[in-house]
Design an enzyme around this catalytic site. Structure first.
Site, mmCIF file in Angstrom:
data_model
loop_
_atom_site.group_PDB
_atom_site.id
_atom_site.type_symbol
_atom_site.label_atom_id
_atom_site.label_comp_id
_atom_site.label_asym_id
_atom_site.label_seq_id
_atom_site.Cartn_x
_atom_site.Cartn_y
_atom_site.Cartn_z
ATOM 1 N N GLU A 16 0.863 -1.188 0.000
ATOM 2 C CA GLU A 16 0.000 0.000 0.000
ATOM 3 C C GLU A 16 0.898 1.235 0.000
ATOM 4 O O GLU A 16 1.642 1.463 0.950
ATOM 5 C CB GLU A 16 -0.920 -0.029 1.235
ATOM 6 C CG GLU A 16 -1.605 1.284 1.556
ATOM 7 C CD GLU A 16 -2.299 1.929 0.371
ATOM 8 O OE1 GLU A 16 -3.210 1.313 -0.197
ATOM 9 O OE2 GLU A 16 -1.902 3.077 0.012
ATOM 10 N N LYS A 17 0.811 2.015 -1.074
ATOM 11 C CA LYS A 17 1.785 3.086 -1.293
ATOM 12 C C LYS A 17 1.715 4.221 -0.294
ATOM 13 O O LYS A 17 2.637 5.029 -0.217
ATOM 14 C CB LYS A 17 1.649 3.654 -2.710
ATOM 15 C CG LYS A 17 0.319 4.343 -3.000
ATOM 16 C CD LYS A 17 0.315 4.910 -4.419
ATOM 17 C CE LYS A 17 -0.996 5.547 -4.787
ATOM 18 N NZ LYS A 17 -2.049 4.535 -5.032
ATOM 19 N N HIS A 18 0.647 4.312 0.489
ATOM 20 C CA HIS A 18 0.543 5.420 1.448
ATOM 21 C C HIS A 18 1.170 5.141 2.806
ATOM 22 O O HIS A 18 1.408 6.059 3.578
ATOM 23 C CB HIS A 18 -0.938 5.776 1.682
ATOM 24 C CG HIS A 18 -1.560 6.481 0.530
ATOM 25 N ND1 HIS A 18 -2.244 5.813 -0.442
ATOM 26 C CD2 HIS A 18 -1.589 7.794 0.191
ATOM 27 C CE1 HIS A 18 -2.684 6.689 -1.340
ATOM 28 N NE2 HIS A 18 -2.299 7.887 -0.986
ATOM 29 N N HIS A 44 4.466 6.848 -4.461
ATOM 30 C CA HIS A 44 3.257 7.657 -4.386
ATOM 31 C C HIS A 44 3.387 8.804 -5.376
ATOM 32 O O HIS A 44 4.474 9.357 -5.530
ATOM 33 C CB HIS A 44 3.072 8.199 -2.962
ATOM 34 C CG HIS A 44 1.811 8.972 -2.780
ATOM 35 N ND1 HIS A 44 1.717 10.304 -3.077
ATOM 36 C CD2 HIS A 44 0.577 8.587 -2.367
ATOM 37 C CE1 HIS A 44 0.467 10.715 -2.829
ATOM 38 N NE2 HIS A 44 -0.237 9.691 -2.406
ATOM 39 N N HIS A 50 -1.785 15.991 -6.199
ATOM 40 C CA HIS A 50 -1.796 14.794 -5.340
ATOM 41 C C HIS A 50 -0.411 14.609 -4.732
ATOM 42 O O HIS A 50 0.549 14.344 -5.451
ATOM 43 C CB HIS A 50 -2.189 13.583 -6.200
ATOM 44 C CG HIS A 50 -2.397 12.328 -5.426
ATOM 45 N ND1 HIS A 50 -2.587 11.112 -6.040
ATOM 46 C CD2 HIS A 50 -2.453 12.086 -4.092
ATOM 47 C CE1 HIS A 50 -2.732 10.173 -5.123
ATOM 48 N NE2 HIS A 50 -2.663 10.738 -3.929
ATOM 49 N N CYS A 114 -1.780 12.316 3.191
ATOM 50 C CA CYS A 114 -1.931 12.530 1.750
ATOM 51 C C CYS A 114 -3.070 13.525 1.549
ATOM 52 O O CYS A 114 -4.111 13.408 2.192
ATOM 53 C CB CYS A 114 -2.257 11.208 1.036
ATOM 54 S SG CYS A 114 -2.769 11.438 -0.684
ATOM 55 N N HIS A 117 -5.922 11.193 0.068
ATOM 56 C CA HIS A 117 -6.283 9.913 0.693
ATOM 57 C C HIS A 117 -6.133 9.876 2.200
ATOM 58 O O HIS A 117 -6.205 8.810 2.806
ATOM 59 C CB HIS A 117 -5.473 8.787 0.042
ATOM 60 C CG HIS A 117 -5.711 8.690 -1.431
ATOM 61 N ND1 HIS A 117 -4.779 9.063 -2.368
ATOM 62 C CD2 HIS A 117 -6.812 8.292 -2.114
ATOM 63 C CE1 HIS A 117 -5.293 8.883 -3.588
ATOM 64 N NE2 HIS A 117 -6.526 8.412 -3.461
HETATM 65 FE FE FE Z 1 -2.529 9.612 -2.137
#
Ligand code: FE
Length: 128
Positions: A16-18, A44, A50, A114, A117
């Protein structure tokens, strides 16, 4: 009342990139060097629309009642250009280094933000 387990998302940083990853780079003489970043395995996006706004690093020593905030990194440039030319446009990468001394082991955890997100957390055990 807000449910922080739902509000602050988590997962495996490799999938999960976050999720902020915490890498204990060295711990000689109880001086701990820590590299914290978002997007270690899956990058990310870092665009004007973003991006990661900040990362906070906390340390909860074994036996302590509350955590300490070790530090905070803010990423303030997301496509800024002083002259409007693409060649000088700057984008921050969400990477931070922290160094601190401790006599005891404990739990390191990072919280990142983020702009699209929301909040994410990751953790790593510090064994001295
Ligand atoms: Fe994001």
């Amino acid at each position: 009342m807000v449910n922080l387990d739902e509000e602050v998302q988590s997962g495996d940083w490799a999938a999960e990139k976050h999720v902020p990853s915490i890498e204990i780079v060295s711990k000689e003489d109880n001086k701990v060097d820590v590299k914290v970043m978002v997007g270690k395995e899956i990058p990310h996006p870092n665009t004007t629309a973003h991006y990661i706004e900040w990362i906070n690093l906390f340390f909860h020593p074994e036996g302590a009642k509350f955590p300490y905030q070790v530090g905070r990194a803010e990423f303030l440039v997301h496509g800024a250009s002083t002259d409007g030319a693409d060649t000088s446009t700057i984008y921050c990468e969400p990477v931070a280094w922290f160094t601190f001394k401790t006599e005891v082991s404990g739990l390191l955890y990072a919280i990142s933000m983020c702009n699209i997100h929301g909040l994410w957390r990751g953790e790593e055990t510090l064994e001295l």
